[in-house]
Design an enzyme around this catalytic site. Structure first.
Site, short mmCIF file in Angstrom:
data_model
loop_
_atom_site.label_atom_id
_atom_site.label_comp_id
_atom_site.label_asym_id
_atom_site.label_seq_id
_atom_site.Cartn_x
_atom_site.Cartn_y
_atom_site.Cartn_z
N PHE A 112 0.82 -1.21 0.00
CA PHE A 112 0.00 0.00 0.00
C PHE A 112 0.85 1.26 0.00
O PHE A 112 2.08 1.19 0.11
CB PHE A 112 -0.93 0.00 1.21
N GLY A 113 0.20 2.42 -0.09
CA GLY A 113 0.90 3.70 -0.07
C GLY A 113 1.30 4.11 1.34
O GLY A 113 2.47 4.26 1.64
N GLY A 114 0.31 4.26 2.19
CA GLY A 114 0.60 4.66 3.57
C GLY A 114 -0.54 4.26 4.49
O GLY A 114 -1.64 3.96 4.03
N MET A 115 -0.26 4.21 5.79
CA MET A 115 -1.31 3.92 6.78
C MET A 115 -1.02 4.77 8.01
O MET A 115 0.09 4.77 8.55
CB MET A 115 -1.33 2.43 7.13
N GLU A 116 -2.08 5.47 8.46
CA GLU A 116 -1.95 6.52 9.47
C GLU A 116 -1.87 6.01 10.90
O GLU A 116 -2.52 6.56 11.79
CB GLU A 116 -3.13 7.49 9.32
N HIS A 134 -0.90 13.74 3.92
CA HIS A 134 -2.14 12.99 4.08
C HIS A 134 -2.16 12.26 5.43
O HIS A 134 -3.12 12.38 6.20
CB HIS A 134 -2.30 11.98 2.93
N GLU A 135 -1.09 11.55 5.71
CA GLU A 135 -1.06 10.76 6.95
C GLU A 135 -1.03 11.67 8.18
O GLU A 135 -1.65 11.37 9.20
CB GLU A 135 0.11 9.78 6.96
N HIS A 146 -4.49 12.79 9.10
CA HIS A 146 -5.27 11.78 9.82
C HIS A 146 -5.11 11.88 11.34
O HIS A 146 -5.93 11.34 12.08
CB HIS A 146 -4.85 10.37 9.37
N GLU A 189 -11.81 9.99 5.42
CA GLU A 189 -10.97 10.26 4.24
C GLU A 189 -11.30 11.55 3.51
O GLU A 189 -10.40 12.21 2.98
CB GLU A 189 -11.03 9.07 3.28
N ASP A 242 -13.76 -3.76 2.67
CA ASP A 242 -12.71 -3.78 1.65
C ASP A 242 -13.29 -3.81 0.24
O ASP A 242 -12.69 -3.31 -0.71
CB ASP A 242 -11.77 -4.97 1.82
N TYR A 273 -12.96 9.55 -0.55
CA TYR A 273 -11.86 10.52 -0.52
C TYR A 273 -12.22 11.78 -1.32
O TYR A 273 -12.22 12.89 -0.81
CB TYR A 273 -10.59 9.93 -1.15
N ARG A 279 4.19 -2.61 -4.50
CA ARG A 279 3.02 -1.74 -4.30
C ARG A 279 2.00 -2.05 -5.39
O ARG A 279 2.27 -1.94 -6.58
CB ARG A 279 3.45 -0.27 -4.35
N MET A 280 0.80 -2.43 -4.95
CA MET A 280 -0.22 -2.93 -5.90
C MET A 280 -0.57 -1.91 -6.96
O MET A 280 -0.86 -2.26 -8.10
CB MET A 280 -1.47 -3.29 -5.12
#
Ligand SMILES: *[C@@H]1O[C@H](CO)[C@@H](O)[C@H](O)[C@H]1NC(C)=O
Ligand SMILES: [Zn+2]
Length: 615
Positions: free
Chosen positions: A272-276, A300-301, A304, A323, A380, A388, A567-568
């Site tokens: 993934f990109g990021g997780m807060e 972005h993070e 959050h 989001e 999911d 967003y 990264r997907m």
């Protein structure tokens, strides 16, 4: 089949916090890399809401629960585990003793499973250093239940503490403050013990852990960057502006309450990109562009820290409260850090993405509503850009109606302050907005029903500052119309004048065009310095343009890159492009077969479908 009769608060959780609610979590776990499990126990402090409640219902997924007892008396408690319902896992019902006090603590002895959906166990060869194993978590939306039995709904927020033992030489980090660590055991069996405290109540999906051969560098008065040592200096350079961004965020949102803001750069296979995760944002190493140009991921993070982590959606039907607000704040940070043209440029970019998504999903698709119905849907499966970008558009609209940022931003701070540490629904936000702006007549014209509950495009799209977009449109037109024989229609000054964000946007426009001649691409690559570009957003788009134009040089380059990048967002479209061209198809399949054991399960699984190797 979807779960029925789940909590009135949350269709994705079995728990009943309206009856009895968790007030604290204490984890004592050992990380076993041979077996790929965590084992130990968790103390759950609970408080009855209904004095007559007979059972405590918890969420779990693939957990091996050994015993449950009342901590103070040691009395064993009977429990049952229902058979799992798909991704939602199993309901654990714990019988409460008839004389249980209003507040008490239960202890649960358990192990996780090697295929816990929220954990990724990496062998040494899957890491940057290739010497030590690694494990990390991703619990949003509903995977915390694969790490611990809990009320896995964002409606419930608790503090947590943890004691984690790990093999000697490895370091554990969590979404909490590490307040001590020490060695344990003798030679041959030495362990390192880490103690963590999260003193701010958070939902279970924000519990997070990573263990590996980690190092850190200070990047600010309250920030460190963590990663394997191979990338830690690059990471420290890339994120050097973190404190600056935090201060701007505080100007907009109010005080930062979490103490530390650290970043953890994960191994390249992080999908993934990021997780807060609070106190410790998780990010993909593909944001290490070498030029700080992908800092919007950090903005972005950071956002959050207020939107999502402080004021939290009560369940994932109201995910836009997390989001949509975060996109709004992220772009306000970018606007102040850089300028308002860029703020609007990114918003315009987001709008294009929203349009594509709504077209792909269908204008009547209920998942394109801002508030969705998850009674029969896994969060999911509902996930998309809609909460967003449509959420951000709605908030921009609400901001304009009340007279712009000078009126809306003080309201935002009041909103964060009023609902901090709480979980809320859309109605709570709406009531708060309407009562704060009751003196403004214009709010009567807001069509809440359409904005919140109708699928498809929003009823109103704001005007954006188009100055940055115009240049991209012009460059793209010049390139497409160029015959490839006359000199390339860009000067060195043209190239220099383009911001990284604009180059990305330009390449995105070219992807949408017909394939271009290889001769044109070669010259473009030279002119814009794309051959050795480090920025992953640029590299990814350039490789796609090369492959769709059947440029053979790009096959090997793409395959080499994909060995490292999990990264997907990049890997899936590139593999699909390789598959679509008969010249590269077999090489893509061979490369996939050779590397799939080093990929994250979720990527290997989806690629096997993309490459038609499984149904
Ligand atoms: C949500 O969907 C379920 C069926 O999946 C339905 O029974 C329920 O009425 C819907 N709720 C709302 C508010 O539309
Ligand atoms: Zn987010």
């Amino acid at each position: 089949m979807a779960p029925r009769g789940l909590s009135p608060n949350d269709p994705s959780s079995y728990s009943r916090p309206d009856q009895i609610i968790l007030t604290n979590i204490f984890l004592a776990l050992d990380a076993n890399f041979e077996r790929k499990i965590f084992s130990g126990n968790v103390d759950l402090s609970v408080k009855k809401i209904n004095e007559d409640v007979k059972e405590l219902i918890l969420d779990s997924k693939d957990l091996n629960i050994d015993s449950i007892y009342e901590k103070e008396t040691g009395r064993k408690l009977n429990f049952t585990i229902s058979s799992p319902i798909e991704e939602f896992g199993s309901k654990v019902s714990v019988e409460l003793p008839p004389d249980a006090p209003t507040e008490f603590v239960i202890t649960i002895q358990y192990e996780t499973s090697p295929n816990a959906s929220g954990l990724q166990w990496l062998r040494p060869e899957q890491t940057a250093g290739k010497q030590h194993p690694y494990v990390f978590s991703q619990f949003q939306a509903i995977a915390a239940r694969s790490f611990l039995p809990c009320q896995d709904t964002p409606f419930v927020k608790t503090k947590y503490q943890a004691v984690i033992s790990v093999p000697d030489g490895l370091t554990a980090v969590m979404s909490a403050i590490c307040d001590s660590s020490r060695s344990l055991g003798g030679r041959g069996n030495r362990k390192q013990l880490f103690h963590f405290v999260q003193d701010i109540p958070i939902p279970a999906y924000l519990i997070a852990i990573a263990i590996g051969a980690l190092e850190s560098r200070d990047i600010g008065p309250r920030s460190k960057v963590w990663s394997e040592k191979e990338v830690v200096d690059d990471a420290a350079y890339e994120f050097a502006n973190t404190e600056h961004q935090l201060r701007i965020a505080e100007e907009i949102c109010g005080p930062y309450v979490w103490g530390r803001y650290d970043l953890l750069v994960l191994p390249p296979s992080f999908p993934f990109g990021g997780m807060e995760n609070p106190c410790l944002t998780f990010v993909t190493p593909t944001v290490l562009a070498g030029d700080r140009s992908l800092a919007n991921v950090v903005a972005h993070e950071i956002s959050h820290s207020w939107t999502g982590n402080l004021v939290t959606n009560a369940n994932f039907e109201h995910f836009w409260l997390n989001e949509g607000f975060t996109m709004l704040i992220e772009r306000k940070i970018i606007g102040r850090l850089e300028n308002e043209h860029l703020q609007d440029f990114e918003a315009y970019d987001g709008l294009q993405e929203l349009k594509d998504t709504i077209k792909r999903l269908g204008e009547d698709n209920p998942l394109t509503q801002l508030v969705v119905n998850l009674t029969a849907t896994h969060p999911d499966d509902a996930f998309s850009i809609v909460p967003y970008e449509k959420g951000q558009l709605f908030l921009r609209y609400l901001e304009r109606i009340v007279g712009g940022p000078e009126h809306f931003e003080p309201f935002l701070r009041k909103y964060f302050d009023t609902f901090k540490y709480k979980s809320i629904t859309t109605d709570t936000f709406r009531n708060f907005y309407e009562s704060n702006f009751a003196h403004i007549d214009a709010i009567k014209e807001i069509d809440w029903q359409t904005w919140l509950y109708s699928p498809g495009f929003p009823p109103e799209i704001p005007e954006f500052d188009m100055s940055y977009v115009k240049v991209c449109t012009d460059f793209s037109k010049r390139f497409i119309e160029w015959d490839g024989v006359s000199p390339i229609p860009f000067t060195d000054d043209d190239v220099k004048s383009l911001r990284t964000e604009q180059l990305i946007h330009l390449l995105q426009k070219i992807i949408a065009e017909e394939p271009q001649s290889i001769e044109k691409l070669r010259q473009f690559e030279d002119k814009f310095g794309l051959k050795s570009v480090k920025n992953a957003e640029i590299k990814y788009r350039w490789l796609r343009i090369g492959l769709q134009s059947h440029w053979e040089d790009k096959i090997g380059e793409t395959l080499d890159w994909l060995v490292h990048v999990g990264r997907m967002k990049y890997a899936r479209p590139l593999y699909r492009a390789l598959y679509d061209w008969e010249v590269s198809r077999q090489r893509a399949i061979d490369s996939y077969t050779k590397n799939k054991d080093n990929m994250m399960h979720v990527l290997a699984y989806t690629l096997s479908k993309d490459l038609k190797l499984s149904e």
